[in-house]
Enzyme design. Structure first.
Site, PDB file in Angstrom:
ATOM      1  N   LEU A   8      21.245  32.124-103.063  1.00 40.43           N
ATOM      2  CA  LEU A   8      20.904  30.995-102.189  1.00 40.43           C
ATOM      3  C   LEU A   8      21.068  29.679-102.955  1.00 40.43           C
ATOM      4  O   LEU A   8      20.442  29.476-103.993  1.00 40.43           O
ATOM      5  CB  LEU A   8      19.467  31.118-101.683  1.00 40.43           C
ATOM      6  CG  LEU A   8      19.115  32.447-100.986  1.00 40.43           C
ATOM      7  CD1 LEU A   8      17.746  32.327-100.314  1.00 40.43           C
ATOM      8  CD2 LEU A   8      20.183  32.848 -99.980  1.00 40.43           C
ATOM      9  N   ALA A  10      21.815  26.454-101.045  1.00 38.21           N
ATOM     10  CA  ALA A  10      22.119  25.440-100.032  1.00 38.21           C
ATOM     11  C   ALA A  10      21.212  24.228-100.110  1.00 38.21           C
ATOM     12  O   ALA A  10      21.519  23.176 -99.558  1.00 38.21           O
ATOM     13  CB  ALA A  10      22.023  26.056 -98.640  1.00 38.21           C
ATOM     14  N   ARG A  15      14.157  16.381-105.406  1.00 36.60           N
ATOM     15  CA  ARG A  15      13.400  15.897-106.564  1.00 36.60           C
ATOM     16  C   ARG A  15      14.244  15.713-107.819  1.00 36.60           C
ATOM     17  O   ARG A  15      13.779  15.158-108.807  1.00 36.60           O
ATOM     18  CB  ARG A  15      12.223  16.850-106.845  1.00 36.60           C
ATOM     19  CG  ARG A  15      11.047  16.557-105.932  1.00 36.60           C
ATOM     20  CD  ARG A  15       9.867  17.423-106.276  1.00 36.60           C
ATOM     21  NE  ARG A  15      10.055  18.798-105.828  1.00 36.60           N
ATOM     22  CZ  ARG A  15       9.440  19.844-106.364  1.00 36.60           C
ATOM     23  NH1 ARG A  15       8.642  19.686-107.401  1.00 36.60           N
ATOM     24  NH2 ARG A  15       9.641  21.054-105.882  1.00 36.60           N
ATOM     25  N   GLN A  75      25.727  27.342 -94.961  1.00 30.70           N
ATOM     26  CA  GLN A  75      24.490  27.142 -94.192  1.00 30.70           C
ATOM     27  C   GLN A  75      24.394  25.636 -93.961  1.00 30.70           C
ATOM     28  O   GLN A  75      23.917  24.895 -94.828  1.00 30.70           O
ATOM     29  CB  GLN A  75      23.269  27.646 -94.981  1.00 30.70           C
ATOM     30  CG  GLN A  75      21.996  27.596 -94.147  1.00 30.70           C
ATOM     31  CD  GLN A  75      20.720  27.699 -94.965  1.00 30.70           C
ATOM     32  OE1 GLN A  75      20.706  27.331 -96.140  1.00 30.70           O
ATOM     33  NE2 GLN A  75      19.653  28.167 -94.353  1.00 30.70           N
ATOM     34  N   GLY A  80      15.435  27.549 -93.771  1.00 30.10           N
ATOM     35  CA  GLY A  80      14.560  28.500 -94.463  1.00 30.10           C
ATOM     36  C   GLY A  80      15.334  29.612 -95.143  1.00 30.10           C
ATOM     37  O   GLY A  80      16.523  29.817 -94.881  1.00 30.10           O
ATOM     38  N   ALA A 362      44.250  13.320-147.017  1.00 29.68           N
ATOM     39  CA  ALA A 362      43.269  12.480-146.321  1.00 29.68           C
ATOM     40  C   ALA A 362      43.957  11.459-145.418  1.00 29.68           C
ATOM     41  O   ALA A 362      44.992  10.905-145.767  1.00 29.68           O
ATOM     42  CB  ALA A 362      42.397  11.759-147.340  1.00 29.68           C
ATOM     43  N   ASN A 368      50.333  12.389-131.503  1.00 27.60           N
ATOM     44  CA  ASN A 368      50.779  13.348-130.483  1.00 27.60           C
ATOM     45  C   ASN A 368      51.022  12.715-129.126  1.00 27.60           C
ATOM     46  O   ASN A 368      51.609  13.322-128.259  1.00 27.60           O
ATOM     47  CB  ASN A 368      49.741  14.471-130.343  1.00 27.60           C
ATOM     48  CG  ASN A 368      48.392  13.939-129.905  1.00 27.60           C
ATOM     49  OD1 ASN A 368      48.005  12.834-130.271  1.00 27.60           O
ATOM     50  ND2 ASN A 368      47.667  14.712-129.124  1.00 27.60           N
ATOM     51  N   TYR A 369      50.553  11.499-128.951  1.00 26.78           N
ATOM     52  CA  TYR A 369      50.562  10.901-127.604  1.00 26.78           C
ATOM     53  C   TYR A 369      51.398   9.627-127.617  1.00 26.78           C
ATOM     54  O   TYR A 369      51.172   8.742-128.448  1.00 26.78           O
ATOM     55  CB  TYR A 369      49.113  10.581-127.223  1.00 26.78           C
ATOM     56  CG  TYR A 369      48.906  10.103-125.812  1.00 26.78           C
ATOM     57  CD1 TYR A 369      49.489  10.771-124.740  1.00 26.78           C
ATOM     58  CD2 TYR A 369      48.102   8.998-125.551  1.00 26.78           C
ATOM     59  CE1 TYR A 369      49.271  10.335-123.447  1.00 26.78           C
ATOM     60  CE2 TYR A 369      47.878   8.563-124.251  1.00 26.78           C
ATOM     61  CZ  TYR A 369      48.465   9.231-123.199  1.00 26.78           C
ATOM     62  OH  TYR A 369      48.252   8.807-121.920  1.00 26.78           O
ATOM     63  N   SER A 387      48.591  11.848-148.408  1.00 27.64           N
ATOM     64  CA  SER A 387      47.536  11.119-147.708  1.00 27.64           C
ATOM     65  C   SER A 387      48.116  10.044-146.810  1.00 27.64           C
ATOM     66  O   SER A 387      49.136   9.437-147.122  1.00 27.64           O
ATOM     67  CB  SER A 387      46.601  10.451-148.718  1.00 27.64           C
ATOM     68  OG  SER A 387      45.914  11.444-149.435  1.00 27.64           O
TER      69      SER A 387
HETATM   70  C1  UD1 Z   1      10.253  30.288-101.973  1.00 22.85           C
HETATM   71  C2  UD1 Z   1       9.498  31.481-101.404  1.00 22.85           C
HETATM   72  C3  UD1 Z   1       8.163  31.596-102.109  1.00 22.85           C
HETATM   73  C4  UD1 Z   1       8.379  31.762-103.601  1.00 22.85           C
HETATM   74  C5  UD1 Z   1       9.213  30.610-104.140  1.00 22.85           C
HETATM   75  C6  UD1 Z   1       9.620  30.886-105.566  1.00 22.85           C
HETATM   76  C7  UD1 Z   1      10.131  31.662 -99.058  1.00 22.85           C
HETATM   77  C8  UD1 Z   1       9.751  31.370 -97.671  1.00 22.85           C
HETATM   78  N1  UD1 Z   1       9.299  31.246 -99.981  1.00 22.85           N
HETATM   79  O1  UD1 Z   1       9.502  29.128-101.661  1.00 22.85           O
HETATM   80  O2  UD1 Z   1       7.472  32.735-101.632  1.00 22.85           O
HETATM   81  O3  UD1 Z   1       7.144  31.836-104.283  1.00 22.85           O
HETATM   82  O4  UD1 Z   1      10.431  30.452-103.387  1.00 22.85           O
HETATM   83  O5  UD1 Z   1      10.232  29.783-106.106  1.00 22.85           O
HETATM   84  O6  UD1 Z   1      11.156  32.291 -99.294  1.00 22.85           O
HETATM   85  N2  UD1 Z   1      17.371  27.712 -99.715  1.00 22.85           N
HETATM   86  C9  UD1 Z   1      18.532  27.703 -98.998  1.00 22.85           C
HETATM   87  N3  UD1 Z   1      18.479  27.441 -97.665  1.00 22.85           N
HETATM   88  C10 UD1 Z   1      17.328  27.215 -97.003  1.00 22.85           C
HETATM   89  C11 UD1 Z   1      16.133  27.208 -97.746  1.00 22.85           C
HETATM   90  C12 UD1 Z   1      16.179  27.477 -99.090  1.00 22.85           C
HETATM   91  O7  UD1 Z   1      19.613  27.926 -99.560  1.00 22.85           O
HETATM   92  O8  UD1 Z   1      17.379  27.003 -95.800  1.00 22.85           O
HETATM   93  C13 UD1 Z   1      17.418  27.972-101.152  1.00 22.85           C
HETATM   94  C14 UD1 Z   1      16.949  26.774-101.972  1.00 22.85           C
HETATM   95  O9  UD1 Z   1      18.054  25.965-102.329  1.00 22.85           O
HETATM   96  C15 UD1 Z   1      16.318  27.442-103.179  1.00 22.85           C
HETATM   97  C16 UD1 Z   1      15.798  28.749-102.644  1.00 22.85           C
HETATM   98  O10 UD1 Z   1      16.499  29.005-101.449  1.00 22.85           O
HETATM   99  O11 UD1 Z   1      17.243  27.735-104.189  1.00 22.85           O
HETATM  100  C17 UD1 Z   1      14.294  28.714-102.376  1.00 22.85           C
HETATM  101  O12 UD1 Z   1      14.014  27.717-101.436  1.00 22.85           O
HETATM  102  P1  UD1 Z   1      12.765  26.755-101.601  1.00 22.85           P
HETATM  103  O13 UD1 Z   1      12.790  25.792-100.491  1.00 22.85           O
HETATM  104  O14 UD1 Z   1      12.665  26.246-102.984  1.00 22.85           O
HETATM  105  O15 UD1 Z   1      11.576  27.782-101.344  1.00 22.85           O
HETATM  106  P2  UD1 Z   1      10.067  27.618-101.786  1.00 22.85           P
HETATM  107  O16 UD1 Z   1       9.356  26.829-100.752  1.00 22.85           O
HETATM  108  O17 UD1 Z   1       9.976  27.197-103.184  1.00 22.85           O
END
Ligand code: UD1
Ligand code: MG
Length: 451
Positions: A8, A10, A15, A75, A80, A362, A368-369, A387
């Site tokens: 994952l 996306a 931050r 995505q 989520g 030395a 080269n260029y 040298s």
């Molecule tokens: C998630 C877990 C949480 C866990 C934590 C660990 C879920 C609902 N929660 O929370 O239980 O303790 O990670 O770090 O899974 N991402 C996508 N697409 C999305 C949402 C997320 O690609 O739509 C990717 C994010 O870029 C990231 C990862 O999934 O790399 C986790 O997403 P993030 O939003 O950080 O989840 P947490 O709220 O930290």
């Protein structure tokens, strides 16, 4: 068991305060995403799907630069983690092996941990990777019933009793791919975030009488990067591990804390690495070589018995054979230097080949260029380059040849020949004394005028 990785990647990573997608920020010279891919490679996956969203094009090209067989699933809206995994469905159509979900921003899951997950999968339908959190913060909580994982509760949705649980979800999940997608189909978004939680599949599995469990790993493995502070912590953790690994492998690090490794640095036993050495990506150093203080190496190979530095710079394509010497303030780029050849002081050797036993004086420069194109310098065996010789490429110096100091060599030098290409020395008796007098007179006159 055949395995597919779903990584994952996306999320935006707000931050990080960056224009670059979070997973492309680097630790030890490689994007976080590549670290995650390398971690997953421990399972020898048959397929890898990267779920990309923010900066998808850049993310795709970085992933494919590391492994051109990966598939990219888009995505476009981040709804989520369950929704993210669902995007991998088409790329895995017909695949009935195991799917392992990893996060692109979590670089350090170890091969041993993934092997333990695979082992646990033999007796459970779904396996989650958890960890005992020193500070559980906002992590999802793993609700265990003995050895069985009952459900995962996200922090925002947890009761006070659930928040008190310290066994947390890393996000890594393994299940048979068709089952994973089936479970995800049933996930809704009726929760505090309005997101489709991947973590909901555990409760759904229980409702279907499937078995789920969680295994624990060290919290350090689950270190995820959300900010620049996290990124620097990840870098520090990587470096600490790389130093210990090098020492354990029989490499001498005179001052370990001052040596900086890349994700792929390879160093043979009995090599000695002095203080403040930086390894960029793509470096191999063979047994018994010595890298002296304040040297910077990237994309190069250093063979046995070679001594590099202090203060040397080896750039991509530098190939140093056994017993070569590269001394202080010498830069080598795209050059093959054969056995026993020496470039000891203040030189630039680029786009060149130096034969065995050749000595470069030395201040020598391979020019080269020409401002538009790069050209090759070919130097034979046992050559002596005086040298401050400028070797204007393309140019070839034959075996056993010599160049006079200060020469600007623009034409080939045949084997065994001496080439001197500089103005003849003129000696004018008494002239220096006369010149000094004139100059002193001029200075005195100027001072007088200035009052
Ligand atoms: C998630 C877990 C949480 C866990 C934590 C660990 C879920 C609902 N929660 O929370 O239980 O303790 O990670 O770090 O899974 N991402 C996508 N697409 C999305 C949402 C997320 O690609 O739509 C990717 C994010 O870029 C990231 C990862 O999934 O790399 C986790 O997403 P993030 O939003 O950080 O989840 P947490 O709220 O930290
Ligand atoms: Mg997170």
């Amino acid at each position: 068991m055949s395995t597919a990785l779903i990584i994952l990647a996306a999320g935006q990573g707000t931050r990080m305060k960056s224009d670059r997608p979070k997973v492309l920020h680097e630790v030890a010279g490689a994007p976080l995403l590549v670290h995650a891919m390398k971690a997953g490679a421990a399972l020898s996956p048959d397929r890898t799907v990267i779920v990309a969203g923010h900066g998808a094009d850049e993310v795709a090209s970085a992933a494919q630069a590391h492994d051109d067989s990966v598939a990219i699933a888009l995505q476009s809206e981040q709804k989520g983690t369950a929704h993210a995994v669902a995007q991998a469905r088409d790329a895995l159509a017909g695949f009935d092996g195991d799917a392992l979900v990893l996060y692109g921003d979590t670089p350090f899951i170890s091969p041993e941990t993934l092997a333990r997950m695979a082992e646990a999968r033999k007796s459970h339908d779904v396996v989650v990777l958890g960890f005992e959190a020193a500070d559980p913060g906002r992590y999802g909580r793993l609700v265990m019933e003995g050895g069985r994982l009952d459900r995962i509760v996200e922090f925002k949705d947890a009761t006070e009793a659930e928040k008190a649980i310290t066994f947390c979800n890393s996000g890594v999940i393994a299940a048979a791919a068709p089952r994973l997608f089936d479970l995800i189909d049933a996930v809704g978004n009726d929760n505090a975030s309005g997101e489709y939680y991947l973590t909901d599949i555990i409760g759904l599995a229980r409702d279907r009488s499937l078995s789920a469990t969680a295994i624990a790993c060290d919290e350090a493995e689950t270190l995820g990067v959300n900010s620049r502070v996290d990124l620097s912590a990840a870098e520090a953790a990587f470096q600490a591990r790389a130093r210990t690994a090098a020492l354990d492998d029989g490499v001498t690090l005179v001052a370990p804390d001052t040596v900086h490794f890349a994700h792929d640095t390879v160093i043979g036993r009995d090599a000695v690495i002095e203080q403040n050495v930086v390894f960029g990506p793509g470096v191999t150093v063979e047994s018994g070589a010595q890298i002296r203080a304040f040297s910077h190496l990237e994309g190069c190979h250093v063979a046995r018995g070679a001594v590099i530095g202090p203060y040397a710079r080896l750039r991509p394509g530098a190939e140093l054979a056994e017993d070569t010497r590269i001394g202080n303030f010498v830069e080598v780029k795209n050059a093959v230097i054969d056995e026993g050849a020496k470039v000891n002081h203040l030189s630039y050797i680029g786009d060149a080949h130096l034969g065995a036993g050749t000595n470069i004086g030395a201040g020598t420069i391979t020019c080269n260029y020409d401002g538009v194109m790069k050209h090759h310098t070919e130097i034979g065996r046992n050559v002596f380059i005086g040298s401050n010789t400028m070797l204007v490429a393309p140019v070839t110096i034959g075996d056993d040849a010599m160049t006079g100091s200060g020469s600007v060599i623009t034409r080939d030098v045949p084997e065994g020949a001496l080439a001197v290409a500089r103005a003849d020395q003129a000696v004018k008796p008494g002239m220096a004394r006369k010149l000094f007098e004139i100059l002193k007179f001029k200075k005195a006159k100027r001072q007088k005028e200035a009052g």
